[in-house]
Design a protein around this motif. Sequence first.
Motif, short mmCIF file in Angstrom:
data_model
loop_
_atom_site.label_atom_id
_atom_site.label_comp_id
_atom_site.label_asym_id
_atom_site.label_seq_id
_atom_site.Cartn_x
_atom_site.Cartn_y
_atom_site.Cartn_z
N GLU A 136 0.96 -0.85 -0.14
CA GLU A 136 0.15 -0.50 0.43
C GLU A 136 1.03 1.59 0.04
O GLU A 136 1.01 2.68 -0.55
N ASN A 137 1.74 1.27 0.94
CA ASN A 137 3.01 2.69 0.36
C ASN A 137 3.16 3.10 -0.75
O ASN A 137 3.19 3.95 -1.72
N TYR A 138 3.69 1.91 -1.98
CA TYR A 138 3.58 2.00 -3.39
C TYR A 138 2.58 2.77 -3.84
O TYR A 138 3.14 2.95 -4.50
N VAL A 180 -0.02 4.47 -2.42
CA VAL A 180 0.06 5.94 -1.87
C VAL A 180 0.96 6.65 -3.53
O VAL A 180 0.16 7.68 -3.74
N ASN A 181 1.67 6.54 -3.60
CA ASN A 181 2.97 7.22 -3.91
C ASN A 181 2.61 6.82 -5.82
O ASN A 181 2.92 8.27 -5.71
N LEU A 182 1.99 6.19 -5.99
CA LEU A 182 1.84 6.30 -6.98
C LEU A 182 0.68 7.26 -7.16
O LEU A 182 0.17 8.00 -8.88
N LEU A 183 -0.51 6.90 -6.46
CA LEU A 183 -1.44 7.29 -6.57
C LEU A 183 -1.44 8.95 -6.53
O LEU A 183 -2.46 9.47 -7.13
N ASN A 184 -0.71 9.35 -6.04
CA ASN A 184 -0.35 11.10 -5.65
C ASN A 184 0.78 11.80 -6.79
O ASN A 184 0.85 12.50 -6.26
#
Length: 286
Positions: free
Chosen positions: A277-279, A281-285
Amino acid sequence: MHFIKNILFINFAILLLCIGCSQLKTDSTEIINSNVVMPTNEYSLGFNRIVFSVVNNEGSEAKKPLTVSVKNVKTNKLNVVDPVFYKWPNKNGGFYVLNTIFDNEGSYFININDLTDSDFIYKKKINITDNELTPKLGEVIPVLNNKIITDTQNISEITSDSNPDHNFYQYKLSEALNNDKLVIVFFLSPNFCKTATCFPQLDVFKKLKLKYHDKIIFIHVEVYENPHLIKGNLNNTKISSVLNEWNIKSEPYTFLIDKNNYLFRKFQGYVSFEEIENYIVNLLNE
Protein backbone atom coordinates in the motif's frame (compact mmCIF):
# COMPACT_ATOMS: atom_id res chain seq x y z
CA MET A 1 -6.45 -21.42 9.29
CA HIS A 2 -4.71 -24.57 8.11
CA PHE A 3 -2.60 -22.47 5.79
CA ILE A 4 -1.19 -20.49 8.73
CA LYS A 5 -0.49 -23.73 10.59
CA ASN A 6 1.37 -24.96 7.54
CA ILE A 7 3.61 -21.89 7.68
CA LEU A 8 4.48 -22.65 11.29
CA PHE A 9 5.15 -26.29 10.45
CA ILE A 10 7.45 -25.40 7.56
CA ASN A 11 9.44 -22.97 9.68
CA PHE A 12 9.72 -25.50 12.50
CA ALA A 13 10.83 -28.19 10.05
CA ILE A 14 13.58 -25.92 8.78
CA LEU A 15 14.72 -25.39 12.35
CA LEU A 16 14.77 -29.13 13.07
CA LEU A 17 16.85 -29.81 9.99
CA CYS A 18 19.45 -27.30 11.11
CA ILE A 19 19.65 -27.89 14.88
CA GLY A 20 23.24 -28.38 15.91
CA CYS A 21 24.66 -26.43 12.96
CA SER A 22 23.95 -22.85 13.98
CA GLN A 23 26.77 -21.57 11.82
CA LEU A 24 28.46 -23.35 8.95
CA LYS A 25 31.34 -21.88 6.97
CA THR A 26 30.99 -22.80 3.31
CA ASP A 27 34.23 -21.08 2.39
CA SER A 28 36.61 -18.55 3.91
CA THR A 29 34.18 -15.66 3.41
CA GLU A 30 30.59 -16.93 3.46
CA ILE A 31 28.86 -17.92 6.69
CA ILE A 32 25.54 -19.75 6.71
CA ASN A 33 23.44 -19.29 9.85
CA SER A 34 20.60 -21.79 10.26
CA ASN A 35 18.53 -19.20 12.13
CA VAL A 36 18.29 -17.02 9.03
CA VAL A 37 15.89 -17.99 6.25
CA MET A 38 16.33 -15.98 3.03
CA PRO A 39 14.01 -17.35 0.30
CA THR A 40 14.71 -14.58 -2.24
CA ASN A 41 16.62 -16.06 -5.17
CA GLU A 42 16.20 -13.49 -7.93
CA TYR A 43 18.59 -10.55 -7.91
CA SER A 44 19.24 -7.93 -10.57
CA LEU A 45 20.89 -4.62 -11.32
CA GLY A 46 19.13 -1.67 -9.74
CA PHE A 47 16.49 -1.83 -7.02
CA ASN A 48 16.06 -5.15 -5.20
CA ARG A 49 13.66 -6.36 -2.53
CA ILE A 50 15.19 -9.11 -0.40
CA VAL A 51 13.09 -11.02 2.13
CA PHE A 52 14.45 -12.87 5.15
CA SER A 53 13.35 -14.03 8.59
CA VAL A 54 15.16 -14.89 11.79
CA VAL A 55 13.96 -18.11 13.41
CA ASN A 56 14.48 -18.42 17.16
CA ASN A 57 14.98 -21.63 19.13
CA GLU A 58 11.22 -22.04 19.58
CA GLY A 59 10.71 -22.16 15.82
CA SER A 60 9.00 -18.77 15.48
CA GLU A 61 10.19 -15.81 13.43
CA ALA A 62 11.23 -13.10 15.82
CA LYS A 63 11.91 -9.38 15.56
CA LYS A 64 15.45 -8.64 16.66
CA PRO A 65 17.77 -5.60 16.73
CA LEU A 66 19.79 -6.22 13.59
CA THR A 67 22.44 -4.46 11.58
CA VAL A 68 22.47 -5.28 7.88
CA SER A 69 25.02 -4.24 5.30
CA VAL A 70 25.58 -4.91 1.61
CA LYS A 71 29.16 -4.91 0.30
CA ASN A 72 30.38 -4.78 -3.29
CA VAL A 73 33.24 -7.30 -3.43
CA LYS A 74 35.05 -5.55 -6.29
CA THR A 75 34.87 -1.96 -5.04
CA ASN A 76 34.57 -2.69 -1.28
CA LYS A 77 31.74 -0.16 -1.18
CA LEU A 78 29.63 -0.85 1.91
CA ASN A 79 26.01 0.23 2.35
CA VAL A 80 24.29 -0.10 5.72
CA VAL A 81 20.58 -0.78 5.24
CA ASP A 82 17.74 -0.74 7.77
CA PRO A 83 15.46 -3.73 7.13
CA VAL A 84 11.74 -3.27 7.75
CA PHE A 85 9.90 -5.84 9.88
CA TYR A 86 6.39 -6.91 8.84
CA LYS A 87 4.13 -9.18 10.89
CA TRP A 88 2.62 -12.35 9.51
CA PRO A 89 -1.18 -12.20 9.33
CA ASN A 90 -2.97 -14.07 12.12
CA LYS A 91 0.17 -15.50 13.75
CA ASN A 92 3.09 -14.44 15.86
CA GLY A 93 6.35 -13.34 14.35
CA GLY A 94 7.08 -11.93 10.95
CA PHE A 95 9.73 -11.27 8.33
CA TYR A 96 12.15 -8.58 7.22
CA VAL A 97 12.28 -6.75 3.91
CA LEU A 98 15.64 -5.39 2.83
CA ASN A 99 15.46 -2.82 0.03
CA THR A 100 18.81 -2.17 -1.63
CA ILE A 101 20.36 -1.16 -4.93
CA PHE A 102 23.00 -3.11 -6.83
CA ASP A 103 24.63 -0.59 -9.13
CA ASN A 104 27.17 -2.88 -10.78
CA GLU A 105 27.36 -6.45 -12.02
CA GLY A 106 29.49 -8.79 -9.92
CA SER A 107 29.56 -10.27 -6.43
CA TYR A 108 28.08 -8.80 -3.27
CA PHE A 109 27.93 -9.89 0.36
CA ILE A 110 24.83 -9.51 2.51
CA ASN A 111 25.86 -9.31 6.18
CA ILE A 112 23.42 -9.66 9.08
CA ASN A 113 24.40 -9.21 12.72
CA ASP A 114 22.35 -9.32 15.92
CA LEU A 115 23.18 -6.40 18.22
CA THR A 116 22.25 -8.49 21.28
CA ASP A 117 24.25 -11.58 20.33
CA SER A 118 27.87 -11.24 19.24
CA ASP A 119 27.91 -14.89 18.10
CA PHE A 120 25.08 -14.33 15.64
CA ILE A 121 26.63 -13.85 12.19
CA TYR A 122 25.17 -14.34 8.71
CA LYS A 123 27.07 -13.64 5.52
CA LYS A 124 25.72 -14.57 2.11
CA LYS A 125 27.40 -14.09 -1.25
CA ILE A 126 25.25 -13.31 -4.26
CA ASN A 127 26.08 -12.63 -7.90
CA ILE A 128 24.45 -9.82 -9.85
CA THR A 129 24.08 -9.93 -13.63
CA ASP A 130 22.00 -8.09 -16.20
CA ASN A 131 20.22 -11.32 -17.15
CA GLU A 132 16.97 -10.78 -15.29
CA LEU A 133 14.45 -13.61 -15.43
CA THR A 134 11.17 -11.85 -14.76
CA PRO A 135 10.10 -8.48 -16.27
CA LYS A 136 12.47 -5.62 -15.46
CA LEU A 137 11.63 -2.69 -13.23
CA GLY A 138 11.27 0.60 -15.06
CA GLU A 139 10.43 -1.01 -18.40
CA VAL A 140 7.10 -1.31 -20.22
CA ILE A 141 5.40 -4.44 -18.97
CA PRO A 142 5.47 -7.26 -21.55
CA VAL A 143 2.36 -8.97 -22.89
CA LEU A 144 0.69 -11.72 -20.89
CA ASN A 145 -2.03 -14.04 -22.15
CA ASN A 146 -3.74 -14.50 -18.79
CA LYS A 147 -6.99 -16.46 -18.60
CA ILE A 148 -10.27 -14.68 -17.89
CA ILE A 149 -13.87 -15.69 -17.24
CA THR A 150 -14.89 -15.52 -20.88
CA ASP A 151 -12.22 -18.11 -21.73
CA THR A 152 -14.10 -20.82 -19.83
CA GLN A 153 -17.56 -21.98 -18.79
CA ASN A 154 -16.66 -22.35 -15.11
CA ILE A 155 -14.41 -20.10 -13.07
CA SER A 156 -13.08 -23.16 -11.20
CA GLU A 157 -11.12 -23.95 -14.37
CA ILE A 158 -8.97 -20.84 -13.97
CA THR A 159 -8.60 -20.51 -10.18
CA SER A 160 -8.35 -22.83 -7.18
CA ASP A 161 -9.88 -20.19 -4.93
CA SER A 162 -13.00 -21.67 -3.34
CA ASN A 163 -14.49 -18.20 -2.97
CA PRO A 164 -13.19 -16.32 -6.01
CA ASP A 165 -13.58 -12.62 -6.65
CA HIS A 166 -14.81 -12.52 -10.24
CA ASN A 167 -13.27 -9.08 -10.74
CA PHE A 168 -9.82 -10.70 -10.62
CA TYR A 169 -10.62 -12.52 -13.87
CA GLN A 170 -12.33 -9.82 -15.93
CA TYR A 171 -9.40 -8.36 -17.86
CA LYS A 172 -6.68 -9.59 -20.12
CA LEU A 173 -3.55 -7.64 -19.24
CA SER A 174 -3.67 -5.90 -22.64
CA GLU A 175 -7.20 -4.71 -21.81
CA ALA A 176 -6.28 -3.55 -18.31
CA LEU A 177 -3.47 -1.29 -19.51
CA ASN A 178 -4.12 2.24 -20.77
CA ASN A 179 -7.12 2.69 -18.45
CA ASP A 180 -5.51 5.40 -16.32
CA LYS A 181 -5.40 2.91 -13.45
CA LEU A 182 -2.72 0.99 -11.65
CA VAL A 183 -2.56 -2.73 -12.39
CA ILE A 184 -1.53 -5.50 -10.00
CA VAL A 185 -0.79 -8.91 -11.49
CA PHE A 186 -0.28 -11.71 -8.98
CA PHE A 187 0.71 -15.33 -9.58
CA LEU A 188 -0.38 -17.82 -6.92
CA SER A 189 -2.41 -20.94 -6.29
CA PRO A 190 -4.75 -20.30 -3.34
CA ASN A 191 -5.46 -23.94 -2.46
CA PHE A 192 -2.32 -25.71 -3.69
CA CYS A 193 0.47 -23.31 -2.76
CA LYS A 194 3.76 -25.03 -1.98
CA THR A 195 4.91 -22.25 0.36
CA ALA A 196 1.63 -21.93 2.32
CA THR A 197 1.68 -18.15 1.86
CA CYS A 198 -0.62 -17.88 -1.16
CA PHE A 199 -3.94 -17.88 0.68
CA PRO A 200 -2.83 -15.10 3.07
CA GLN A 201 -1.49 -13.26 0.02
CA LEU A 202 -4.80 -13.57 -1.79
CA ASP A 203 -6.51 -12.16 1.28
CA VAL A 204 -4.27 -9.08 1.06
CA PHE A 205 -5.42 -8.41 -2.51
CA LYS A 206 -9.07 -8.88 -1.64
CA LYS A 207 -8.70 -6.28 1.09
CA LEU A 208 -6.84 -3.94 -1.25
CA LYS A 209 -9.58 -4.32 -3.83
CA LEU A 210 -12.22 -3.24 -1.32
CA LYS A 211 -10.27 -0.05 -0.69
CA TYR A 212 -8.96 0.71 -4.20
CA HIS A 213 -11.52 -0.90 -6.52
CA ASP A 214 -11.88 2.29 -8.54
CA LYS A 215 -8.15 2.95 -8.85
CA ILE A 216 -6.56 -0.47 -9.41
CA ILE A 217 -7.25 -3.39 -11.74
CA PHE A 218 -6.35 -6.71 -10.14
CA ILE A 219 -5.39 -9.74 -12.23
CA HIS A 220 -4.93 -13.17 -10.66
CA VAL A 221 -2.99 -15.81 -12.58
CA GLU A 222 -3.49 -19.34 -11.27
CA VAL A 223 -0.24 -21.31 -11.12
CA TYR A 224 -1.86 -24.51 -12.39
CA GLU A 225 -3.41 -25.18 -15.77
CA ASN A 226 -6.06 -27.49 -14.36
CA PRO A 227 -7.08 -26.47 -10.82
CA HIS A 228 -10.51 -28.05 -11.17
CA LEU A 229 -8.93 -31.46 -11.87
CA ILE A 230 -6.39 -31.54 -9.04
CA LYS A 231 -8.93 -32.61 -6.40
CA GLY A 232 -6.37 -32.45 -3.60
CA ASN A 233 -3.83 -34.66 -5.38
CA LEU A 234 -0.76 -32.68 -6.43
CA ASN A 235 0.23 -35.52 -8.76
CA ASN A 236 -2.58 -34.26 -10.98
CA THR A 237 -1.11 -30.78 -11.32
CA LYS A 238 0.07 -29.21 -14.55
CA ILE A 239 1.93 -25.90 -14.45
CA SER A 240 0.20 -23.17 -16.42
CA SER A 241 1.99 -22.14 -19.60
CA VAL A 242 1.21 -18.51 -18.73
CA LEU A 243 3.99 -18.61 -16.11
CA ASN A 244 6.56 -19.22 -18.83
CA GLU A 245 5.70 -15.92 -20.50
CA TRP A 246 7.23 -14.03 -17.55
CA ASN A 247 9.60 -16.79 -16.38
CA ILE A 248 7.80 -17.22 -13.06
CA LYS A 249 9.59 -19.91 -11.04
CA SER A 250 8.08 -19.38 -7.58
CA GLU A 251 4.88 -18.30 -5.90
CA PRO A 252 3.45 -15.99 -4.82
CA TYR A 253 4.88 -13.39 -7.21
CA THR A 254 3.35 -9.93 -7.55
CA PHE A 255 3.85 -7.11 -10.07
CA LEU A 256 2.75 -3.49 -9.57
CA ILE A 257 2.34 -1.58 -12.85
CA ASP A 258 1.93 2.19 -13.03
CA LYS A 259 -0.59 4.14 -15.13
CA ASN A 260 1.91 4.45 -17.98
CA ASN A 261 2.30 0.66 -18.24
CA TYR A 262 5.76 0.59 -16.65
CA LEU A 263 6.67 -2.00 -14.03
CA PHE A 264 7.13 -0.05 -10.81
CA ARG A 265 7.77 -2.80 -8.25
CA LYS A 266 7.79 -6.59 -8.09
CA PHE A 267 7.54 -8.78 -5.01
CA GLN A 268 8.92 -12.31 -4.89
CA GLY A 269 7.18 -14.09 -2.04
CA TYR A 270 4.58 -12.73 0.35
CA VAL A 271 4.01 -8.97 0.46
CA SER A 272 2.02 -7.43 3.30
CA PHE A 273 -0.89 -5.02 2.91
CA GLU A 274 1.16 -2.29 4.56
CA GLU A 275 4.21 -2.71 2.33
CA ILE A 276 2.46 -2.72 -1.03
CA GLU A 277 0.00 0.00 0.00
CA ASN A 278 2.92 2.38 0.61
CA TYR A 279 3.89 2.04 -3.06
CA ILE A 280 0.27 2.32 -4.21
CA VAL A 281 -0.23 5.58 -2.33
CA ASN A 282 2.98 7.03 -3.80
CA LEU A 283 1.89 6.16 -7.34
CA LEU A 284 -1.62 7.52 -6.88
CA ASN A 285 -0.24 10.81 -5.54
CA GLU A 286 2.02 11.41 -8.55
